[in-house]
Design a protein around this motif. Sequence first.
Motif, PDB file in Angstrom:
ATOM      1  N   VAL A 126       0.803  -1.323   0.119  1.00  0.00           N
ATOM      2  CA  VAL A 126       0.065   0.121  -0.099  1.00  0.00           C
ATOM      3  C   VAL A 126       1.183   1.189   0.066  1.00  0.00           C
ATOM      4  CG1 VAL A 126      -1.600   1.346   1.224  1.00  0.00           C
ATOM      5  CG2 VAL A 126      -1.824  -1.095   1.053  1.00  0.00           C
ATOM      6  N   ILE A 127       1.616   1.322   1.102  1.00  0.00           N
ATOM      7  CA  ILE A 127       2.542   2.697   1.222  1.00  0.00           C
ATOM      8  C   ILE A 127       3.665   2.581   0.027  1.00  0.00           C
ATOM      9  CG2 ILE A 127       3.880   4.071   2.664  1.00  0.00           C
ATOM     10  CD1 ILE A 127       2.476   2.792   5.025  1.00  0.00           C
ATOM     11  N   GLY A 128       4.142   1.505   0.044  1.00  0.00           N
ATOM     12  CA  GLY A 128       5.443   1.739  -0.847  1.00  0.00           C
ATOM     13  C   GLY A 128       5.109   1.892  -2.346  1.00  0.00           C
ATOM     14  N   LEU A 129       4.107   1.222  -2.649  1.00  0.00           N
ATOM     15  CA  LEU A 129       3.709   1.160  -4.259  1.00  0.00           C
ATOM     16  C   LEU A 129       2.908   2.579  -4.542  1.00  0.00           C
ATOM     17  CD1 LEU A 129       3.157  -0.686  -6.798  1.00  0.00           C
ATOM     18  CD2 LEU A 129       0.699   0.435  -6.307  1.00  0.00           C
ATOM     19  N   SER A 130       1.906   2.936  -3.459  1.00  0.00           N
ATOM     20  CA  SER A 130       1.158   4.318  -3.953  1.00  0.00           C
ATOM     21  C   SER A 130       1.939   5.432  -4.045  1.00  0.00           C
ATOM     22  CB  SER A 130      -0.035   4.456  -2.999  1.00  0.00           C
ATOM     23  OG  SER A 130       0.510   4.645  -1.538  1.00  0.00           O
ATOM     24  N   THR A 131       3.080   5.823  -3.077  1.00  0.00           N
ATOM     25  CA  THR A 131       3.821   6.838  -3.046  1.00  0.00           C
ATOM     26  C   THR A 131       4.658   6.561  -4.191  1.00  0.00           C
ATOM     27  OG1 THR A 131       4.952   5.758  -1.538  1.00  0.00           O
ATOM     28  CG2 THR A 131       3.688   7.305  -0.591  1.00  0.00           C
ATOM     29  N   GLU A 166       2.122  13.420  -0.962  1.00  0.00           N
ATOM     30  CA  GLU A 166       1.402  13.704   0.396  1.00  0.00           C
ATOM     31  C   GLU A 166       0.094  13.094   0.292  1.00  0.00           C
ATOM     32  OE1 GLU A 166       3.115  15.993  -1.714  1.00  0.00           O
ATOM     33  OE2 GLU A 166       4.913  15.993  -0.682  1.00  0.00           O
ATOM     34  N   VAL A 167      -0.709  13.362  -0.538  1.00  0.00           N
ATOM     35  CA  VAL A 167      -1.949  12.896  -0.522  1.00  0.00           C
ATOM     36  C   VAL A 167      -1.907  11.153  -0.653  1.00  0.00           C
ATOM     37  CG1 VAL A 167      -4.256  12.800  -1.591  1.00  0.00           C
ATOM     38  CG2 VAL A 167      -3.048  15.061  -1.331  1.00  0.00           C
ATOM     39  N   ALA A 168      -1.153  10.783  -1.263  1.00  0.00           N
ATOM     40  CA  ALA A 168      -0.818   9.203  -1.375  1.00  0.00           C
ATOM     41  C   ALA A 168      -0.631   8.786   0.088  1.00  0.00           C
ATOM     42  CB  ALA A 168      -0.151   8.641  -2.428  1.00  0.00           C
ATOM     43  N   ALA A 169       0.426   9.656   0.698  1.00  0.00           N
ATOM     44  CA  ALA A 169       0.847   9.107   1.818  1.00  0.00           C
ATOM     45  C   ALA A 169      -0.276   9.103   2.974  1.00  0.00           C
ATOM     46  CB  ALA A 169       2.221   9.763   2.181  1.00  0.00           C
ATOM     47  N   ASN A 211      -1.722   6.112   4.950  1.00  0.00           N
ATOM     48  CA  ASN A 211      -1.686   5.933   6.611  1.00  0.00           C
ATOM     49  C   ASN A 211      -3.102   5.625   6.994  1.00  0.00           C
ATOM     50  OD1 ASN A 211       1.171   5.893   7.155  1.00  0.00           O
ATOM     51  ND2 ASN A 211       1.217   7.716   6.306  1.00  0.00           N
ATOM     52  N   LEU A 212      -3.994   6.267   6.447  1.00  0.00           N
ATOM     53  CA  LEU A 212      -5.233   6.232   6.824  1.00  0.00           C
ATOM     54  C   LEU A 212      -6.062   4.944   6.954  1.00  0.00           C
ATOM     55  CD1 LEU A 212      -6.900   8.745   7.912  1.00  0.00           C
ATOM     56  CD2 LEU A 212      -8.016   8.539   5.729  1.00  0.00           C
ATOM     57  N   ILE A 213      -5.389   4.295   5.863  1.00  0.00           N
ATOM     58  CA  ILE A 213      -6.120   2.823   5.338  1.00  0.00           C
ATOM     59  C   ILE A 213      -5.383   1.765   6.421  1.00  0.00           C
ATOM     60  CG2 ILE A 213      -6.063   1.015   3.718  1.00  0.00           C
ATOM     61  CD1 ILE A 213      -6.983   2.963   1.708  1.00  0.00           C
ATOM     62  N   THR A 214      -3.836   1.982   6.600  1.00  0.00           N
ATOM     63  CA  THR A 214      -2.910   0.896   7.049  1.00  0.00           C
ATOM     64  C   THR A 214      -3.019   0.919   8.463  1.00  0.00           C
ATOM     65  OG1 THR A 214      -1.045   2.322   6.818  1.00  0.00           O
ATOM     66  CG2 THR A 214      -1.642   0.411   4.996  1.00  0.00           C
ATOM     67  N   PHE A 215      -3.200   2.051   9.301  1.00  0.00           N
ATOM     68  CA  PHE A 215      -3.113   2.311  10.413  1.00  0.00           C
ATOM     69  C   PHE A 215      -4.136   1.715  11.365  1.00  0.00           C
ATOM     70  CE2 PHE A 215      -2.426   4.570  14.571  1.00  0.00           C
ATOM     71  CZ  PHE A 215      -1.063   4.379  14.586  1.00  0.00           C
ATOM     72  N   PRO A 216      -5.376   1.800  10.920  1.00  0.00           N
ATOM     73  CA  PRO A 216      -6.537   0.968  11.716  1.00  0.00           C
ATOM     74  C   PRO A 216      -6.225  -0.570  11.637  1.00  0.00           C
ATOM     75  CG  PRO A 216      -7.529   2.726  10.278  1.00  0.00           C
ATOM     76  CD  PRO A 216      -6.022   2.697   9.946  1.00  0.00           C
TER      77      PRO A 216
END
Lengths: 342, 355
Positions: B174-179, B267-270, B274-279
């Motif tokens: 999620v984080i790696g690819l999207s950013t 920034e938006v992607a990050a 985070n919004l998705i992965t953190f919960p």
Amino acid sequence: MVSELPQAAPDASPSAPPVIEVAGLVKRYGNFVAVDGIDLSVAEGEIFGILGPNGAGKTTTLEMIEGLRQPDAGEIRVAGFDAISQSEQVRRVIGVQLQTTALFDYLTAAELIELFAGLYNVDGSPERVNALLDMVGLREKRSARVDELSGGQRQRLSIALALVNQPRVAFLDEPTTGLDPAARRDLWQTIRDVRASGTTVVLTTHHMEEAEVLCDRVAIMDRGRIIACDTPQGLIRSLGTAATIQASFVGGSLPAHALRALPGVTDSTSRDSQLELRTRDVQQSLVALLDLASRAGVTLADLRSAQPSLEDVFLALTGRQYENEETAEAEQPAPAKRLRRR
Amino acid sequence: MRPLLVMIKANLKMAVRNRAALFWNLVFPALFIIIFGVVFGGNEGINITVGITGESPALRDATVQAMEQTDAITVKTGPVESELQALRDGDRDVVIVFGSQPEQGQPPVELYYDETDGPNAQVAVGVVRQILLTVAQEEDPLQIAQTPVAGEDISFIDFFVPGVLAMALMNSGVIGLSTAFVAYRERGILRRIKVTPFPLTSFITARVVSQVIVAVAQALILVGLAKVLFGLKIRGNLLLILIAILIGALAFLAIGFAIAAVSRNVEVAASYSNLITFPMLFLSGVFFSLDSAPAWLRPISKVLPLSYLVDALREPMTRGQGLDAIWLDLLILLATLVVCLAVAVRFFRWEARSS
């Protein structure tokens, strides 16, 4: 329409068919017409410049020819292929440097060239990679990563990537923007070398001087239209003026009618011991002026002659002074200052 | 084929040289395993305090005897009420309450444990079950009032590693690819690719293949680390575990692509990532089982894709279960993949939105 193009561009060599033919090209963004029905013809082996102020439509034009943008109207042929229906074939025979230098991080100069050679499925051997690095003067940066290169070096690398597939045409979008004068001159030489290797070069620039010294032919663009297209010399010649001679004089008078009668002079002003002549033949007029002055017992001081430039052409065609682009480019780093023509 | 391979090779090179990504994908989860492994113990050195109480003296005394022979267990006995109070006070890890002896067979057994104790309770319950089953094995089947677990004792690390693995796959996907992808678009690299004959589909394929290779390498390294340092035991079928890793990696890559497609800039992607992965990190059973979570929380966990990846990894790795236990997990992950890819394709853009 397309068949009429060679006549539309009288300077295109009649022997070789044009490598790029553009007719009636239009691009609109909402109500804004970015490109307003332009025709272009680029001959094989020339350095063709599209010159104009920011926002004139240069990049939009280039990107339509490259296949990055869909035109709203018009026809584009590149190396005999239709740029819209045969974009795949077109992409194989063109090389592109975009305005923003888009390079992958974490790869070295040599690895990037290797990668692009792979993407084009062309020769990416170490010899070929070295040859390309040599051409853009980056051989000693072979193993440097992209983030270790200066702005000018990245531009060069970006040009090397545009040459990986030995393209028929290389498109360079503002290749020297943001470079200091020395780096700019180096890049001019690189571009000449590219052409010498057999690749036609189409570049955009907003630097009058660059267009004048680098390009074989220049299309001047303003507000989405091509307002003139010729060799730089041809464009300047079209003003009907070869040079302006200026001087101040003391010890007598030089009446305007006498000055205007000098050989080659097309126009003259003489006021408050200042004179200005426009001439078709600077040497002939200058000799005659010196002769006239000595016969009238007048001493000339501050004698100087200036060649007209493309800026004068732009002024003559649009009635507007060519903008100093640096004010519009406040974000450019300080060394990017343009060399002022004196 | 050569263009694709060349692109994959370049992607892998960049992945190895990207220190930040390397940290999040490898060092960060490895630190989790090491820190949690040291704090909560590996297979050795566990110490569990068990309270044993209730009726049915025969089985109860046999259990007390068996547990006293185990170094890892301290046995306490007493009345039901005081044992349960001790559990609430944190003085017991597990309390075993034996029900009244029926006419035939074994008495019912209830296990109490402190659900706030997290991983420790999971381990303790696992160990206690194991011993109970051993004690009762010659008799009729024992009925324990809990969901049955695998017959082996489950150490904390066995429980924990599949969760961390799922977390690592999620983060890199999620984080790696999207950013990375949004950065490619912002910096004009996608447009640069577009003017070559290399098709976008190949560019994305190359990206996916290299990310999956990275994911498998990630899994091997993390599992290897846990095995060497803490004696991780993998019980299930390795092929099934690999399939779960692949499907999980793809599902989270698809989420990454969907985020990349709808994000204006890095920034938006990050933020979205985070919004998705953190919960998901806390509500998907990565660190502790949500079986005992409050009822209102469980439905939330049920809509988080990571829950299904955690389950799809933990069932075979920790409990030795087969495809029949995780086919639904895999199906839901595949559905996530399809939905997110559809979103990604729908909103894909070559160019950064001009400001």
